[in-house]
Every structure is written in structure tokens, then in C-alpha cells.
Design a protein around this motif. Structure first.
Motif, PDB file in Angstrom:
ATOM      1  N   GLY A 279      17.482 -51.992 -16.017  1.00  0.00           N
ATOM      2  CA  GLY A 279      18.028 -50.659 -16.196  1.00  0.00           C
ATOM      3  C   GLY A 279      18.753 -50.391 -17.492  1.00  0.00           C
ATOM      4  N   TYR A 280      18.526 -51.222 -18.519  1.00  0.00           N
ATOM      5  CA  TYR A 280      19.138 -50.964 -19.821  1.00  0.00           C
ATOM      6  C   TYR A 280      18.235 -50.069 -20.665  1.00  0.00           C
ATOM      7  CZ  TYR A 280      22.604 -54.556 -18.827  1.00  0.00           C
ATOM      8  OH  TYR A 280      23.623 -55.279 -18.261  1.00  0.00           O
ATOM      9  N   ARG A 281      18.838 -49.306 -21.544  1.00  0.00           N
ATOM     10  CA  ARG A 281      18.086 -48.350 -22.349  1.00  0.00           C
ATOM     11  C   ARG A 281      17.242 -49.003 -23.423  1.00  0.00           C
ATOM     12  NH1 ARG A 281      21.898 -43.023 -23.311  1.00  0.00           N
ATOM     13  NH2 ARG A 281      21.993 -42.438 -21.113  1.00  0.00           N
ATOM     14  N   SER A 282      17.625 -50.188 -23.859  1.00  0.00           N
ATOM     15  CA  SER A 282      16.861 -50.850 -24.918  1.00  0.00           C
ATOM     16  C   SER A 282      17.005 -52.353 -24.803  1.00  0.00           C
ATOM     17  CB  SER A 282      17.322 -50.381 -26.305  1.00  0.00           C
ATOM     18  OG  SER A 282      18.600 -50.914 -26.598  1.00  0.00           O
ATOM     19  N   ARG A 283      16.048 -53.052 -25.378  1.00  0.00           N
ATOM     20  CA  ARG A 283      16.087 -54.512 -25.418  1.00  0.00           C
ATOM     21  C   ARG A 283      17.272 -55.020 -26.223  1.00  0.00           C
ATOM     22  NH1 ARG A 283      13.960 -57.193 -29.402  1.00  0.00           N
ATOM     23  NH2 ARG A 283      12.564 -58.507 -28.164  1.00  0.00           N
ATOM     24  N   ALA A 284      17.811 -54.159 -27.102  1.00  0.00           N
ATOM     25  CA  ALA A 284      18.952 -54.555 -27.932  1.00  0.00           C
ATOM     26  C   ALA A 284      20.182 -54.894 -27.099  1.00  0.00           C
ATOM     27  CB  ALA A 284      19.289 -53.445 -28.921  1.00  0.00           C
ATOM     28  N   ALA A 285      20.228 -54.404 -25.865  1.00  0.00           N
ATOM     29  CA  ALA A 285      21.368 -54.718 -25.000  1.00  0.00           C
ATOM     30  C   ALA A 285      21.578 -56.219 -24.898  1.00  0.00           C
ATOM     31  CB  ALA A 285      21.155 -54.116 -23.610  1.00  0.00           C
ATOM     32  N   TYR A 286      20.484 -56.976 -24.892  1.00  0.00           N
ATOM     33  CA  TYR A 286      20.591 -58.419 -24.711  1.00  0.00           C
ATOM     34  C   TYR A 286      21.117 -59.118 -25.965  1.00  0.00           C
ATOM     35  CZ  TYR A 286      18.164 -57.249 -20.515  1.00  0.00           C
ATOM     36  OH  TYR A 286      17.842 -56.674 -19.316  1.00  0.00           O
ATOM     37  N   LYS A 287      20.988 -58.464 -27.116  1.00  0.00           N
ATOM     38  CA  LYS A 287      21.586 -59.031 -28.326  1.00  0.00           C
ATOM     39  C   LYS A 287      23.103 -59.078 -28.171  1.00  0.00           C
ATOM     40  CE  LYS A 287      17.977 -57.056 -31.280  1.00  0.00           C
ATOM     41  NZ  LYS A 287      17.710 -56.162 -32.428  1.00  0.00           N
ATOM     42  N   LEU A 288      23.694 -57.942 -27.760  1.00  0.00           N
ATOM     43  CA  LEU A 288      25.144 -57.912 -27.599  1.00  0.00           C
ATOM     44  C   LEU A 288      25.579 -58.834 -26.464  1.00  0.00           C
ATOM     45  CD1 LEU A 288      27.841 -56.867 -28.509  1.00  0.00           C
ATOM     46  CD2 LEU A 288      27.537 -54.878 -27.012  1.00  0.00           C
ATOM     47  N   LYS A 289      24.821 -58.869 -25.375  1.00  0.00           N
ATOM     48  CA  LYS A 289      25.140 -59.791 -24.289  1.00  0.00           C
ATOM     49  C   LYS A 289      25.204 -61.230 -24.799  1.00  0.00           C
ATOM     50  CE  LYS A 289      23.481 -57.618 -20.001  1.00  0.00           C
ATOM     51  NZ  LYS A 289      24.561 -58.103 -19.104  1.00  0.00           N
ATOM     52  N   GLN A 290      24.193 -61.623 -25.569  1.00  0.00           N
ATOM     53  CA  GLN A 290      24.124 -63.003 -26.053  1.00  0.00           C
ATOM     54  C   GLN A 290      25.207 -63.294 -27.090  1.00  0.00           C
ATOM     55  OE1 GLN A 290      20.018 -63.125 -27.256  1.00  0.00           O
ATOM     56  NE2 GLN A 290      19.292 -63.144 -25.139  1.00  0.00           N
TER      57      GLN A 290
ATOM     58  N   GLY B 119      21.959 -48.953 -25.659  1.00  0.00           N
ATOM     59  CA  GLY B 119      21.923 -50.284 -25.051  1.00  0.00           C
ATOM     60  C   GLY B 119      23.228 -51.048 -25.225  1.00  0.00           C
ATOM     61  N   TRP B 120      23.788 -51.002 -26.424  1.00  0.00           N
ATOM     62  CA  TRP B 120      25.055 -51.698 -26.663  1.00  0.00           C
ATOM     63  C   TRP B 120      26.203 -50.977 -25.960  1.00  0.00           C
ATOM     64  CZ3 TRP B 120      26.297 -54.684 -31.725  1.00  0.00           C
ATOM     65  CH2 TRP B 120      25.285 -55.623 -31.966  1.00  0.00           C
ATOM     66  N   LEU B 121      26.123 -49.645 -25.866  1.00  0.00           N
ATOM     67  CA  LEU B 121      27.144 -48.891 -25.147  1.00  0.00           C
ATOM     68  C   LEU B 121      27.228 -49.335 -23.693  1.00  0.00           C
ATOM     69  CD1 LEU B 121      26.751 -45.159 -26.296  1.00  0.00           C
ATOM     70  CD2 LEU B 121      28.674 -46.672 -26.740  1.00  0.00           C
ATOM     71  N   GLU B 122      26.061 -49.503 -23.066  1.00  0.00           N
ATOM     72  CA  GLU B 122      26.020 -49.913 -21.664  1.00  0.00           C
ATOM     73  C   GLU B 122      26.683 -51.273 -21.476  1.00  0.00           C
ATOM     74  OE1 GLU B 122      21.971 -48.133 -19.798  1.00  0.00           O
ATOM     75  OE2 GLU B 122      21.712 -49.411 -21.549  1.00  0.00           O
ATOM     76  N   VAL B 123      26.342 -52.213 -22.338  1.00  0.00           N
ATOM     77  CA  VAL B 123      26.907 -53.556 -22.227  1.00  0.00           C
ATOM     78  C   VAL B 123      28.407 -53.530 -22.493  1.00  0.00           C
ATOM     79  CG1 VAL B 123      26.899 -55.880 -23.213  1.00  0.00           C
ATOM     80  CG2 VAL B 123      24.741 -54.684 -22.809  1.00  0.00           C
ATOM     81  N   ALA B 124      28.823 -52.813 -23.540  1.00  0.00           N
ATOM     82  CA  ALA B 124      30.251 -52.747 -23.874  1.00  0.00           C
ATOM     83  C   ALA B 124      31.047 -52.108 -22.738  1.00  0.00           C
ATOM     84  CB  ALA B 124      30.454 -51.969 -25.167  1.00  0.00           C
ATOM     85  N   ALA B 125      30.493 -51.042 -22.134  1.00  0.00           N
ATOM     86  CA  ALA B 125      31.194 -50.381 -21.031  1.00  0.00           C
ATOM     87  C   ALA B 125      31.336 -51.300 -19.830  1.00  0.00           C
ATOM     88  CB  ALA B 125      30.449 -49.103 -20.638  1.00  0.00           C
TER      89      ALA B 125
ATOM     90  N   TYR C  56      38.280 -66.241 -38.108  1.00  0.00           N
ATOM     91  CA  TYR C  56      37.075 -67.057 -37.881  1.00  0.00           C
ATOM     92  C   TYR C  56      35.847 -66.170 -38.013  1.00  0.00           C
ATOM     93  CZ  TYR C  56      33.508 -69.354 -34.943  1.00  0.00           C
ATOM     94  OH  TYR C  56      32.346 -69.901 -34.455  1.00  0.00           O
ATOM     95  N   VAL C  57      34.814 -66.654 -38.701  1.00  0.00           N
ATOM     96  CA  VAL C  57      33.568 -65.896 -38.868  1.00  0.00           C
ATOM     97  C   VAL C  57      32.378 -66.817 -38.603  1.00  0.00           C
ATOM     98  CG1 VAL C  57      32.117 -64.552 -40.445  1.00  0.00           C
ATOM     99  CG2 VAL C  57      34.614 -64.336 -40.555  1.00  0.00           C
ATOM    100  N   ARG C  58      31.423 -66.310 -37.859  1.00  0.00           N
ATOM    101  CA  ARG C  58      30.208 -67.071 -37.555  1.00  0.00           C
ATOM    102  C   ARG C  58      28.999 -66.181 -37.793  1.00  0.00           C
ATOM    103  NH1 ARG C  58      29.056 -70.349 -31.910  1.00  0.00           N
ATOM    104  NH2 ARG C  58      26.884 -70.917 -32.307  1.00  0.00           N
ATOM    105  N   ALA C  59      27.953 -66.736 -38.373  1.00  0.00           N
ATOM    106  CA  ALA C  59      26.680 -66.032 -38.557  1.00  0.00           C
ATOM    107  C   ALA C  59      25.667 -66.606 -37.585  1.00  0.00           C
ATOM    108  CB  ALA C  59      26.181 -66.190 -39.987  1.00  0.00           C
ATOM    109  N   THR C  60      24.951 -65.724 -36.880  1.00  0.00           N
ATOM    110  CA  THR C  60      23.999 -66.193 -35.880  1.00  0.00           C
ATOM    111  C   THR C  60      22.913 -65.153 -35.660  1.00  0.00           C
ATOM    112  OG1 THR C  60      23.821 -67.105 -33.629  1.00  0.00           O
ATOM    113  CG2 THR C  60      25.262 -65.217 -33.923  1.00  0.00           C
ATOM    114  N   THR C  61      21.817 -65.573 -35.078  1.00  0.00           N
ATOM    115  CA  THR C  61      20.743 -64.675 -34.675  1.00  0.00           C
ATOM    116  C   THR C  61      20.495 -64.881 -33.184  1.00  0.00           C
ATOM    117  OG1 THR C  61      19.681 -64.785 -36.850  1.00  0.00           O
ATOM    118  CG2 THR C  61      18.337 -64.000 -35.021  1.00  0.00           C
ATOM    119  N   PRO C  62      20.730 -63.879 -32.346  1.00  0.00           N
ATOM    120  CA  PRO C  62      20.534 -64.049 -30.907  1.00  0.00           C
ATOM    121  C   PRO C  62      19.062 -64.206 -30.551  1.00  0.00           C
ATOM    122  CG  PRO C  62      21.039 -61.767 -31.422  1.00  0.00           C
ATOM    123  CD  PRO C  62      21.213 -62.532 -32.696  1.00  0.00           C
ATOM    124  N   LYS C  63      18.802 -64.827 -29.420  1.00  0.00           N
ATOM    125  CA  LYS C  63      17.430 -65.040 -28.977  1.00  0.00           C
ATOM    126  C   LYS C  63      16.692 -63.724 -28.765  1.00  0.00           C
ATOM    127  CE  LYS C  63      18.305 -69.494 -26.713  1.00  0.00           C
ATOM    128  NZ  LYS C  63      18.293 -70.224 -25.421  1.00  0.00           N
ATOM    129  N   ALA C  64      17.428 -62.657 -28.449  1.00  0.00           N
ATOM    130  CA  ALA C  64      16.789 -61.364 -28.190  1.00  0.00           C
ATOM    131  C   ALA C  64      16.285 -60.678 -29.459  1.00  0.00           C
ATOM    132  CB  ALA C  64      17.761 -60.437 -27.461  1.00  0.00           C
TER     133      ALA C  64
END
Length: 261
Positions: A15-26, A49-55, A174-182
Motif C-alpha cells: 500500500g505504499y505510493r512508490s517503491r522509494a518508500a523502501y529506500k527510506l525504510k532501509q 512514499g517517503w511521507l508515508e514512511v516518515a509519518a 557523524y556522516v555515512r554514505a550508502t546506497t540502499p538495496k531498494a
């Protein structure tokens, strides 16, 4: 199945609006960026998608402000939608950043940005535009974040990203650079996760004269620099000493005496 299909289908099923939701989740699973009760600003928020996860992450005591050039439709779940305010505007324009500041009503806990440029197909140009948007997000974060706040921004990997990261590191613990699996396999997108906004009036290496105004539980003297607590070993209340700042946290720091070296 391609990775794109996996997260596209997963978003539809859950039920998420976009696949990008999983980027923020991860990203949040990796570094615990958002907590319950936080106020979050989401830049480049459409379609939501990010709004849904953040909320979901901030819970009923939190607030999420979403900004995008495109209109963002209200979420279907009223209890979640009540936590969200959306603004339509261009984050490269000062008036839009002012509207975000007004909507936040003061400092916020987290700024996240999934902003991306309109793609031209010329990578060097797209990468430069992506970096410009990330810098806009960074400037907004510096204006809005409370001490100890967190920041997440997307940028396309390439020239000047290391320089940009170094600028972010000057402002956060602290700063980290990463690429989520999504992220799509073919994508060059990179996310910087910055934690612990530093708002201290001192920096590591600073040398200054301070007065010890109190003594902490561990026996270290405590100096106050514009309201910022600085712990100084081997000092007592009333001492006036020369110190060098050794470590800076969001709300306090540590220094060593140099007047007896």
C-alpha cells in the motif's frame, strides 16, 4: 525478477505510493534517523512514499512537512494524514524555503531529501544538477535542524561529492554514505546520512580561556561557553584556565587544560 519489479510489486502489495518508500525504510533501519514524536521535513516528497514512511515513524505525536514542485495528494488513512502538511514549491527558491520554515514553526528534528533533477540523459549535467539540489537540501537542513538533528540527502555519485560530504561532516557529528538495496541496480544514486547536528559555539582544536562554574558527577570541571557545557578535567569551581577543545558533541564538549603544559 529484476530488482525494480520486486520493490514495485512490494509497494503495491503493502500500500505504499512508490517503491522509494523502501529506500527510506532501509536508511532508517541502518541508522535510526527518525524517532517517535519527531518533526520531519521531506524535500522532493511527491508522490508521497517517503511521507508515508516518515509519518509511520514519527507516530501520533509527530509531524511531517512535505515539499515538492508537484501537488501531493492526501494519504488515504486519516489518522496518518493528520500528521502531514504538504507545500508546493521549488526548493531552489528562497520563498519556498521561507514557507517551509514558517510551516515548521521553529526547529525540526530531521530533514530528508529524495530530490532529483529532471533527467537530460547527459550524466555530467544530471550529476551536477543533483549535487546542486543536495546542497539546497543541506542549506535548508542547517536553517531548520535543532541541535542533534539528522539529515538525509540523495546525490548522484561523481565529481565534487567528496567535497560536499566534507562540508556536511563539518556540521554533523557523524556522516555515512550508502546506497540502499531498494535503489535500482543501474542507478548511481548515493545517500548521505548525517547524524547529530552540531550547533556548538566551539570547534575541535579551538583554544580559549574559560571559567569553571560547576563540577560534574565524574569530578570534571564544567565551563559554560554561550550556554554550551564544556567538561575540563583537573579543574575546580572558580578556576580560570586556558583550554584546547578536544571533542564536540551536539549538547556538550570536552577540553584539556593547556595553561599547565
Amino acid at each position: 525478477m529484476a530488482r525494480k519489479d520486486h520493490y514495485y510489486n512490494k509497494a503495491k502489495q503493502e500500500g505504499y505510493r512508490s517503491r522509494a518508500a523502501y529506500k527510506l525504510k532501509q536508511l532508517d533501519d541502518l541508522e535510526n534517523v527518525i524517532s517517535g514524536g519527531d518533526t520531519v521535513v521531506d524535500l522532493g516528497a511527491a508522490p508521497g512514499g517517503w511521507l508515508e514512511v516518515a509519518a509511520e515513524k514519527v507516530g501520533p505525536r509527530g509531524q511531517v512537512i512535505g515539499v515538492d514542485l508537484q501537488r501531493i495528494k492526501d494519504l488515504e488513512e486519516p489518522s496518518v494524514n493528520d500528521r502531514i502538511e504538504t507545500l508546493r514549491g521549488d526548493m531552489t527558491e528562497e520563498r519556498t524555503r521561507e514557507r517551509v520554515t514558517d510551516a515548521a514553526g521553529g526547529t525540526v528534528d530531521v530533514v530528508v531529501s529524495d530530490m532529483a533533477p529532471n533527467m537530460t540523459g547527459e550524466y555530467s549535467l544530471d550529476q551536477a544538477r543533483s549535487l546542486h539540489l543536495a546542497r539546497q537540501a543541506f542549506e535548508t537542513a542547517l536553517e531548520l535542524l535543532d541541535s542533534g538533528g539528522n539529515f538525509v540527502a540523495k546525490v548522484f555519485d561523481g565529481p565534487d561529492v567528496d567535497e560536499f560530504r566534507a562540508e556536511v561532516e563539518e556540521e554533523f557529528q557523524y556522516v555515512r554514505a550508502t546506497t540502499p538495496k531498494a535503489s535500482r541496480k543501474e542507478s548511481s544514486e548515493l545517500f548521505l546520512i548525517a547524524k547529530g547536528r552540531l550547533t556548538a559555539p566551539v570547534s575541535e582544536g579551538d583554544e580559549l580561556e574559560v571559567e569553571i562554574v560547576d563540577v560534574g558527577n565524574e569530578g570534571d570541571g564544567i565551563a559554560s561557553v554561550d550556554g554550551f557545557r564544556l567538561f575540563v578535567p583537573s579543574t575546580e569551581e572558580g578556576d580560570v584556565v586556558e583550554v584546547r577543545v578536544e571533542d564536540v558533541k551536539p549538547n556538550f564538549g570536552f577540553a584539556e587544560r593547556i595553561d599547565d603544559e
